[in-house]
Design a protein around this motif. Sequence first.
Motif, PDB file in Angstrom:
ATOM      1  N   LEU A 313      -4.347  22.048   9.283  1.00 30.61           N
ATOM      2  CA  LEU A 313      -5.341  22.558  10.235  1.00 30.61           C
ATOM      3  C   LEU A 313      -4.867  23.867  10.864  1.00 30.61           C
ATOM      4  CD1 LEU A 313      -6.327  19.161  11.915  1.00 30.61           C
ATOM      5  CD2 LEU A 313      -7.496  20.362  10.052  1.00 30.61           C
ATOM      6  N   VAL A 314      -4.786  24.894  10.042  1.00 28.38           N
ATOM      7  CA  VAL A 314      -4.361  26.227  10.496  1.00 28.38           C
ATOM      8  C   VAL A 314      -5.356  27.256   9.996  1.00 28.38           C
ATOM      9  CG1 VAL A 314      -1.907  25.632  10.595  1.00 28.38           C
ATOM     10  CG2 VAL A 314      -2.868  26.501   8.473  1.00 28.38           C
ATOM     11  N   GLU A 315      -5.356  28.408  10.650  1.00 25.43           N
ATOM     12  CA  GLU A 315      -6.340  29.447  10.333  1.00 25.43           C
ATOM     13  C   GLU A 315      -6.195  29.972   8.908  1.00 25.43           C
ATOM     14  OE1 GLU A 315      -6.326  32.572  13.187  1.00 25.43           O
ATOM     15  OE2 GLU A 315      -6.869  31.286  14.867  1.00 25.43           O
ATOM     16  N   THR A 321      -9.995  24.731  12.892  1.00 25.91           N
ATOM     17  CA  THR A 321      -9.007  24.762  13.972  1.00 25.91           C
ATOM     18  C   THR A 321      -9.666  24.675  15.350  1.00 25.91           C
ATOM     19  OG1 THR A 321      -9.067  27.188  14.018  1.00 25.91           O
ATOM     20  CG2 THR A 321      -7.393  26.151  12.613  1.00 25.91           C
ATOM     21  N   THR A 322     -10.992  24.693  15.395  1.00 27.43           N
ATOM     22  CA  THR A 322     -11.699  24.736  16.676  1.00 27.43           C
ATOM     23  C   THR A 322     -12.786  23.675  16.743  1.00 27.43           C
ATOM     24  OG1 THR A 322     -13.283  26.365  15.803  1.00 27.43           O
ATOM     25  CG2 THR A 322     -11.323  27.215  16.940  1.00 27.43           C
ATOM     26  N   THR A 383     -21.752  28.545  15.102  1.00 24.95           N
ATOM     27  CA  THR A 383     -20.929  29.695  14.739  1.00 24.95           C
ATOM     28  C   THR A 383     -21.591  30.475  13.618  1.00 24.95           C
ATOM     29  OG1 THR A 383     -18.883  28.581  15.374  1.00 24.95           O
ATOM     30  CG2 THR A 383     -18.694  30.403  13.794  1.00 24.95           C
ATOM     31  N   LYS A 384     -21.624  31.768  13.793  1.00 26.01           N
ATOM     32  CA  LYS A 384     -22.091  32.657  12.731  1.00 26.01           C
ATOM     33  C   LYS A 384     -20.902  33.493  12.273  1.00 26.01           C
ATOM     34  CE  LYS A 384     -26.824  32.959  14.488  1.00 26.01           C
ATOM     35  NZ  LYS A 384     -27.903  33.863  14.998  1.00 26.01           N
ATOM     36  N   GLY A 385     -20.533  33.351  11.031  1.00 20.31           N
ATOM     37  CA  GLY A 385     -19.376  34.094  10.548  1.00 20.31           C
ATOM     38  C   GLY A 385     -18.107  33.282  10.674  1.00 20.31           C
ATOM     39  N   ASN A 386     -17.023  33.959  11.023  1.00 21.27           N
ATOM     40  CA  ASN A 386     -15.683  33.404  10.970  1.00 21.27           C
ATOM     41  C   ASN A 386     -15.312  32.669  12.252  1.00 21.27           C
ATOM     42  OD1 ASN A 386     -12.999  32.840  10.562  1.00 21.27           O
ATOM     43  ND2 ASN A 386     -12.409  34.930  10.026  1.00 21.27           N
ATOM     44  N   ALA A 387     -15.220  31.334  12.181  1.00 21.07           N
ATOM     45  CA  ALA A 387     -14.874  30.547  13.368  1.00 21.07           C
ATOM     46  C   ALA A 387     -13.445  30.802  13.822  1.00 21.07           C
ATOM     47  CB  ALA A 387     -15.072  29.061  13.080  1.00 21.07           C
ATOM     48  N   TYR A 388     -12.578  31.254  12.921  1.00 23.09           N
ATOM     49  CA  TYR A 388     -11.183  31.520  13.297  1.00 23.09           C
ATOM     50  C   TYR A 388     -11.087  32.656  14.314  1.00 23.09           C
ATOM     51  CZ  TYR A 388     -10.233  28.866   9.003  1.00 23.09           C
ATOM     52  OH  TYR A 388     -10.190  27.906   8.017  1.00 23.09           O
ATOM     53  N   GLN A 389     -12.104  33.520  14.356  1.00 25.43           N
ATOM     54  CA  GLN A 389     -12.073  34.666  15.264  1.00 25.43           C
ATOM     55  C   GLN A 389     -12.689  34.372  16.624  1.00 25.43           C
ATOM     56  OE1 GLN A 389     -13.980  37.827  13.014  1.00 25.43           O
ATOM     57  NE2 GLN A 389     -12.112  38.274  11.857  1.00 25.43           N
ATOM     58  N   GLU A 390     -13.207  33.170  16.812  1.00 22.54           N
ATOM     59  CA  GLU A 390     -13.813  32.802  18.083  1.00 22.54           C
ATOM     60  C   GLU A 390     -12.730  32.308  19.041  1.00 22.54           C
ATOM     61  OE1 GLU A 390     -18.343  31.477  17.088  1.00 22.54           O
ATOM     62  OE2 GLU A 390     -16.803  29.945  16.803  1.00 22.54           O
ATOM     63  N   LYS A 391     -12.212  33.178  19.845  1.00 19.79           N
ATOM     64  CA  LYS A 391     -11.083  32.847  20.714  1.00 19.79           C
ATOM     65  C   LYS A 391     -11.498  32.092  21.970  1.00 19.79           C
ATOM     66  CE  LYS A 391      -8.497  34.942  17.787  1.00 19.79           C
ATOM     67  NZ  LYS A 391      -7.729  34.123  16.815  1.00 19.79           N
ATOM     68  N   ASP A 392     -12.794  32.056  22.291  1.00 20.17           N
ATOM     69  CA  ASP A 392     -13.242  31.370  23.500  1.00 20.17           C
ATOM     70  C   ASP A 392     -13.704  29.946  23.230  1.00 20.17           C
ATOM     71  OD1 ASP A 392     -15.383  32.232  21.997  1.00 20.17           O
ATOM     72  OD2 ASP A 392     -16.672  32.659  23.715  1.00 20.17           O
ATOM     73  N   GLN A 394     -12.952  25.984  22.223  1.00 20.42           N
ATOM     74  CA  GLN A 394     -11.856  25.030  22.393  1.00 20.42           C
ATOM     75  C   GLN A 394     -11.163  24.762  21.068  1.00 20.42           C
ATOM     76  OE1 GLN A 394     -12.942  21.375  24.381  1.00 20.42           O
ATOM     77  NE2 GLN A 394     -11.072  20.322  23.749  1.00 20.42           N
ATOM     78  N   ARG A 395      -9.841  24.796  21.090  1.00 21.88           N
ATOM     79  CA  ARG A 395      -9.063  24.563  19.883  1.00 21.88           C
ATOM     80  C   ARG A 395      -8.666  23.095  19.781  1.00 21.88           C
ATOM     81  NH1 ARG A 395      -7.859  29.137  17.481  1.00 21.88           N
ATOM     82  NH2 ARG A 395      -6.274  28.186  16.166  1.00 21.88           N
ATOM     83  N   LEU A 396      -8.520  22.621  18.566  1.00 23.74           N
ATOM     84  CA  LEU A 396      -8.076  21.258  18.343  1.00 23.74           C
ATOM     85  C   LEU A 396      -6.600  21.131  18.681  1.00 23.74           C
ATOM     86  CD1 LEU A 396      -9.779  20.626  14.874  1.00 23.74           C
ATOM     87  CD2 LEU A 396     -10.610  19.916  17.127  1.00 23.74           C
TER      88      LEU A 396
END
Length: 452
Positions: A313-315, A321-322, A383-392, A394-396
Amino acid sequence: MDKAQIVKYLLDHDIQKVKFAFADIDGILRGKTIHRKKFIDGLDEGYGFCDVVFGWDSSDVIYDNAAVTGWHTGFPDRLCRIDLNTFRTIPWEQDLPFFLADFGTGDGGGLPVCPRTLLRRIEKECEDAGFHPEFSQEFEWFNFKESPDSLQDKDFNGLRPLSPGMFGYSILRPSQHSAFYHDVFDLLGRFDIILEGLHTETGPGVYEAAILHSKVLRSADKAVLFKSGVKEIASRHGIVASFMAKWNAELPGCSGHIHQSLWSSDQKKNLFYEAGASDRISELFRHYIAGQLYCLPHILPMFAPTVNSFKRLVEGTWAPTTLSWGYDNRTTALRALNGTEKSARLETRVPGSDCNPYLAMAAALASGLYGIKNKLSLEIQATKGNAYQEKDVQRLPSNLGAATEAMSNSTIASDLFGKAFVEHFTATRMWEWSQYEKQVSKWELKRYFEGI
């Protein structure tokens, strides 16, 4: 086949032995082969089976923190029952009759820590609410030109993959090992595990298979048997099949995505689909997604049950990851598919191939039903596009210890699965984490031994 028909089948074919098994807390099949007479004698009353199978880990080491059984109980026999609806024959073992069992009473009662018994109860709750739960699981796994002996001799170093290179969706690679490839597809089909598709994934020696969908308990049965069946078939070809979530840091991990939808009780209408909606998903589907997102931080170890699960579970590795969802988006935790009524479904992308299918499907269904029951609003935007770039977003939790601590303290988890199950399951996961924390890795030796 009912009881009388099965007994007649055994007698008519002069079959002297029967194999049965059940899944332990890690999803590992435990069982035995018994004589025909013992099998017939126990069909009504059940069979005694040592409950140590719920008192030790995947390496048969006794838990020191479990209450359900242990040295303090003397490891007595518990009553298990064979489910006659699971009858099939094993084509790679001269069509030996095989059954699945659980430590239940057939109506969801029984030993609360038994994974199949738990899923049976959740399935019944779903049916009582007026829904038919249709599920399926897909698996990725690595294949190696090794044996159990060579793995030990090599100390798991320098392993030879079935084929070299990154060959996702390759037509060439399966043809180079066609006997194994077609045995997986054909023999599993004869074992009542029909594959929708089988192909290579990106990575040396990686295959991926999607199992034909079924009602949730039957689907979990097929998923558990799929993993065991692949390993047994592979062994007969001089191959070791591994469902480890992440065996090599430089290569992609192995997923165990769960596909699911709720239908009307007569199975004629997909309740996740609404043709008139702008996005073609129903309000009920939105509640279901909201329920999974809300509950996920409380029950993550049921999807990711090992230390190694979290290495996947890594980017940037096709794993989430979120706490996210999206339409046909493979970077999110939940992927909503809304094309047609026939195909509309949710794909829960958190589980790896190392999960226990009974527990992962129980977690998915129970948390989705929680959202429906409580009419939770889907407040998290798609999410539209890359969820890895959504820093706001909540992360798992990043490791098994943190995820298990959250679950052990959660009233949500106890509400969904009962206090007895949660206490035992989280104790086993904390045991797993504690065993890992005691180890000194090769990375630590190389980094600190001489220079620090």
